[in-house]
Design a protein around this motif. Structure first.
Motif, PDB file in Angstrom:
ATOM      1  N   ALA A   1       0.590   0.578  -5.951  1.00 19.77           N
ATOM      2  CA  ALA A   1      -0.152   0.364  -5.268  1.00 19.77           C
ATOM      3  C   ALA A   1      -0.320  -1.622  -5.744  1.00 19.77           C
ATOM      4  O   ALA A   1      -0.399  -1.488  -7.039  1.00 19.77           O
ATOM      5  CB  ALA A   1      -1.625   0.275  -4.754  1.00 19.77           C
ATOM      6  N   CYS A   2      -0.330  -2.386  -4.943  1.00 22.37           N
ATOM      7  CA  CYS A   2       0.158  -3.393  -5.804  1.00 22.37           C
ATOM      8  C   CYS A   2      -0.062  -4.888  -4.835  1.00 22.37           C
ATOM      9  O   CYS A   2       0.121  -4.584  -3.733  1.00 22.37           O
ATOM     10  CB  CYS A   2       2.419  -4.082  -5.900  1.00 22.37           C
ATOM     11  SG  CYS A   2       2.419  -5.655  -7.297  1.00 22.37           S
ATOM     12  N   GLY A   3      -1.096  -5.338  -5.312  1.00 19.32           N
ATOM     13  CA  GLY A   3      -1.551  -6.938  -4.590  1.00 19.32           C
ATOM     14  C   GLY A   3      -0.588  -7.827  -4.705  1.00 19.32           C
ATOM     15  O   GLY A   3       0.879  -7.941  -5.505  1.00 19.32           O
TER      16      GLY A   3
ATOM     17  N   LEU B   1       0.857  -0.983  -0.260  1.00 17.13           N
ATOM     18  CA  LEU B   1      -0.231   0.098  -0.245  1.00 17.13           C
ATOM     19  C   LEU B   1       0.743   1.081   0.163  1.00 17.13           C
ATOM     20  O   LEU B   1       1.667   1.160   1.407  1.00 17.13           O
ATOM     21  CB  LEU B   1      -1.100  -0.257   1.618  1.00 17.13           C
ATOM     22  CG  LEU B   1      -2.067   1.029   1.168  1.00 17.13           C
ATOM     23  CD1 LEU B   1      -2.821   0.346   0.421  1.00 17.13           C
ATOM     24  CD2 LEU B   1      -2.610   0.824   2.699  1.00 17.13           C
ATOM     25  N   PRO B   2       1.061   2.394  -1.176  1.00 21.88           N
ATOM     26  CA  PRO B   2       1.885   3.233  -0.585  1.00 21.88           C
ATOM     27  C   PRO B   2       1.202   3.935  -0.143  1.00 21.88           C
ATOM     28  O   PRO B   2       0.025   4.634   0.109  1.00 21.88           O
ATOM     29  CB  PRO B   2       1.499   3.961  -2.251  1.00 21.88           C
ATOM     30  CG  PRO B   2       0.420   3.623  -3.028  1.00 21.88           C
ATOM     31  CD  PRO B   2      -0.034   2.313  -2.014  1.00 21.88           C
TER      32      PRO B   2
ATOM     33  N   ALA C   1      -6.826   5.922  -1.699  1.00 19.33           N
ATOM     34  CA  ALA C   1      -6.880   5.807  -3.352  1.00 19.33           C
ATOM     35  C   ALA C   1      -7.224   4.232  -3.883  1.00 19.33           C
ATOM     36  O   ALA C   1      -8.001   3.582  -4.788  1.00 19.33           O
ATOM     37  CB  ALA C   1      -6.638   6.380  -4.037  1.00 19.33           C
ATOM     38  N   ALA C   2      -5.770   4.051  -3.328  1.00 17.46           N
ATOM     39  CA  ALA C   2      -4.943   2.385  -3.125  1.00 17.46           C
ATOM     40  C   ALA C   2      -6.083   1.724  -2.184  1.00 17.46           C
ATOM     41  O   ALA C   2      -6.809   0.182  -3.039  1.00 17.46           O
ATOM     42  CB  ALA C   2      -3.932   2.466  -3.012  1.00 17.46           C
ATOM     43  N   LEU C   3      -7.298   2.025  -1.696  1.00 17.08           N
ATOM     44  CA  LEU C   3      -7.977   0.549  -0.483  1.00 17.08           C
ATOM     45  C   LEU C   3      -8.896   1.094  -1.471  1.00 17.08           C
ATOM     46  O   LEU C   3     -10.487   0.433  -1.943  1.00 17.08           O
ATOM     47  CB  LEU C   3      -7.587   1.745   0.169  1.00 17.08           C
ATOM     48  CG  LEU C   3      -6.360   1.116   1.201  1.00 17.08           C
ATOM     49  CD1 LEU C   3      -7.043   1.528   2.443  1.00 17.08           C
ATOM     50  CD2 LEU C   3      -6.713  -0.612   1.753  1.00 17.08           C
TER      51      LEU C   3
ATOM     52  N   ALA D   1      -6.989   5.682   6.201  1.00 16.42           N
ATOM     53  CA  ALA D   1      -6.459   6.138   5.020  1.00 16.42           C
ATOM     54  C   ALA D   1      -6.235   7.857   5.135  1.00 16.42           C
ATOM     55  O   ALA D   1      -5.295   8.846   5.011  1.00 16.42           O
ATOM     56  CB  ALA D   1      -6.171   5.367   4.078  1.00 16.42           C
ATOM     57  N   ARG D   2      -7.813   8.359   4.372  1.00 13.15           N
ATOM     58  CA  ARG D   2      -7.702   9.823   4.714  1.00 13.15           C
ATOM     59  C   ARG D   2      -7.268  10.927   5.122  1.00 13.15           C
ATOM     60  O   ARG D   2      -7.352  11.450   5.338  1.00 13.15           O
ATOM     61  CB  ARG D   2      -9.071   9.526   4.570  1.00 13.15           C
ATOM     62  CG  ARG D   2      -9.769   9.505   2.385  1.00 13.15           C
ATOM     63  CD  ARG D   2     -11.068  10.069   2.199  1.00 13.15           C
ATOM     64  NE  ARG D   2     -11.209   9.135   1.257  1.00 13.15           N
ATOM     65  CZ  ARG D   2     -12.372   8.841   0.522  1.00 13.15           C
ATOM     66  NH1 ARG D   2     -13.347   9.339   1.225  1.00 13.15           N
ATOM     67  NH2 ARG D   2     -12.686   8.555  -1.177  1.00 13.15           N
ATOM     68  N   ALA D   3      -7.250   9.880   7.238  1.00 11.30           N
ATOM     69  CA  ALA D   3      -7.432  10.410   8.218  1.00 11.30           C
ATOM     70  C   ALA D   3      -6.057  10.446   8.441  1.00 11.30           C
ATOM     71  O   ALA D   3      -5.085  11.378   9.683  1.00 11.30           O
ATOM     72  CB  ALA D   3      -8.490  10.342   8.741  1.00 11.30           C
ATOM     73  N   GLY D   4      -4.883   9.760   7.758  1.00 11.65           N
ATOM     74  CA  GLY D   4      -3.819   9.707   7.911  1.00 11.65           C
ATOM     75  C   GLY D   4      -3.231   8.664   8.853  1.00 11.65           C
ATOM     76  O   GLY D   4      -2.504   8.125   9.826  1.00 11.65           O
ATOM     77  N   VAL D   5      -4.817   8.115   9.399  1.00  7.89           N
ATOM     78  CA  VAL D   5      -4.439   7.076  10.072  1.00  7.89           C
ATOM     79  C   VAL D   5      -3.455   5.317  10.247  1.00  7.89           C
ATOM     80  O   VAL D   5      -2.636   5.024  10.823  1.00  7.89           O
ATOM     81  CB  VAL D   5      -5.933   6.341  10.657  1.00  7.89           C
ATOM     82  CG1 VAL D   5      -5.496   5.020  11.794  1.00  7.89           C
ATOM     83  CG2 VAL D   5      -6.520   7.363  11.337  1.00  7.89           C
ATOM     84  N   VAL D   6      -3.728   5.115   8.993  1.00  7.72           N
ATOM     85  CA  VAL D   6      -3.043   4.047   8.180  1.00  7.72           C
ATOM     86  C   VAL D   6      -1.059   4.351   8.169  1.00  7.72           C
ATOM     87  O   VAL D   6      -0.898   3.492   8.121  1.00  7.72           O
ATOM     88  CB  VAL D   6      -3.462   3.819   6.997  1.00  7.72           C
ATOM     89  CG1 VAL D   6      -1.992   2.149   6.202  1.00  7.72           C
ATOM     90  CG2 VAL D   6      -4.539   2.646   6.822  1.00  7.72           C
TER      91      VAL D   6
END
Length: 416
Positions: free
Chosen positions: A136-138, A58-59, A68-70, A92-97
């Motif tokens: 992003a890459c699976g 996940l970038p 976006a990747a999610l 992720a949008r909130a910067g938590v990831v």
């Protein structure tokens, strides 16, 4: 050179993917460690959910890109996966990831070198005009038939496309084949009834790998239900490339039968299974040689998970197995076979019974009477075994679900 914590030394899916995507030895990779001296960080990825059970790179370029990747194309995913990604995307949008306890893969290049010389995402960015591109890459278990696929985004999180990587003989052939088909399909865009297909943006060779960059799917595309009935009008449009029907021709003397015969003979070189395939093709010709059918193109992997709906029309992707001069109805047979094998875990014999039932039920809509759909069923099974053999010969190994069970069923049908 391998650095401490370099995942390319691993024998699992994370090792396989990182070797394919970051193959240049000058690129330094490290999990939860900084770059070596003389290197500059070029990208960082969260390894989700862990190194041992990695499923996704996940970038971490920015909260927008991570989200976006999610979230991109989440409507195409199974319900449970969609729900998990939706929660992670909001985080992720909130910067938590970025602050979550996921392992972090750091990608670094020698200071002073252009990352576009060493990193695939940067190379794609340069080829597509220079807009910074994040990937992003699976992560999947190592499989010589699988291709690493980078999902590409710009800095705002807008999808820019997909980069498919052909890294061995089998996957290089698939990537090259799909690129050729997408170029052809651009000439039939908008043809009546023909499904939409993503455009090929570019194709290039990268450190011995073949890379095809394909435009993103429409943002609002929605998946086709797994139990949806077949779209016969779309199947005919694919077979005819949006044009008129072709005149039926006997199986005997067709380019299709000639190709099967040649492929079976190549497979038979020093191989018992290949010798059985030669006999199967000969029996196919004996049983159905006088039957006249329409020949045309096929998608080659027509299944619900490669289809979507957008703006009132059908969209189809993953054209890597597409080809010309096959009996019309192959995509219908493949749809039934793969639904049975992949979705329901059916053994080959049960999946073949599904093919026969599907053709009997829907074949009339493709102009197939009982004699013709019998030819389609038998010919499709031989085609599928030969595909399995081609991939194995190109280094993908045997698909143990299909081999030797598919040959066994073919021979059983011929004895019936």
């Amino acid at each position: 050179m391998s650095w401490p914590a370099d995942p390319r030394t691993r024998g699992d899916g994370l090792g396989w993917v990182t070797r394919a995507v970051f193959g240049d030895e000058r690129v330094a990779l490290a999990v939860d460690a900084g770059p070596p001296a003389g290197h500059t960080v070029a990208a960082r990825y969260a390894v989700v959910p862990s190194v041992a059970r990695a499923r996704f790179l996940l970038p971490l370029a920015s909260p927008r890109v991570t989200a976006a990747a999610l979230l991109a194309y989440n409507a195409l995913r199974p319900v449970k996966v969609r729900a998990v990604r939706a929660v992670l995307g909001l985080a992720a949008r909130a910067g938590v990831v970025a602050r979550a306890p996921f392992p972090v893969l750091t990608v670094a290049v020698p200071t002073g070198l252009d990352p576009a010389e060493l990193l695939l995402a940067d190379r794609v960015s340069a080829v597509l005009g220079g807009t910074p591109t994040h990937a992003a890459c699976g992560v999947r278990p190592p499989d010589p038939n699988h291709k690493p696929t980078l999902q590409l985004f710009d800095g705002s999180g807008t999808p820019r496309g997909y980069a498919k990587v052909g890294w061995n003989d089998a996957t290089r052939a698939l990537v090259t084949g799909e690129a050729a088909v997408l170029r052809e399909l651009s000439r039939v865009a908008g043809a009546a009834g023909h499904p939409g297909a993503p455009r090929l943006l570019t194709e290039f060779v990268w450190t011995g790998q073949v890379v095809a960059v394909i435009e993103p799917l429409p943002a609002r595309v929605r998946g086709v239900p797994a139990d949806a009935p077949p779209d016969l009008a779309a199947l005919l449009a694919v077979a005819r490339r949006g044009g008129p029907p072709a005149e039926p021709r006997p199986l005997t003397g067709s380019p299709f039968l000639a190709r099967l015969t040649a492929e079976a003979r190549r497979a038979a070189t020093g191989d018992v299974a290949g010798t059985r395939a030669v006999a199967a093709v000969a029996e196919l010709a004996r049983r159905h040689g006088d039957t006249a059918v329409e020949f045309g193109h096929w998608h080659g992997d027509w299944v619900p998970w490669n289809l979507g709906r957008y703006a009132g029309g059908l969209v189809a992707w993953d054209w890597e197995h597409s080809g010309p001069d096959v009996p019309v109805g192959f995509d219908l047979a493949h749809d039934a076979f793969q639904r049975a094998v992949v979705l329901r875990g059916a053994p080959v014999a049960a999946a073949v019974a599904e093919v026969v039932a599907w053709l009997a039920r829907h074949g009339n809509g493709l102009g197939l009477d009982a004699r013709r759909w019998g030819l389609v069923a038998d010919a499709y099974l031989v085609e599928m075994w030969l595909r399995t053999s081609r991939l194995a010969d190109a280094g993908a190994g045997w698909n143990r679900t299909l081999h030797p069970a598919l040959l066994d069923v073919i021979e059983e049908r011929h004895r019936g």
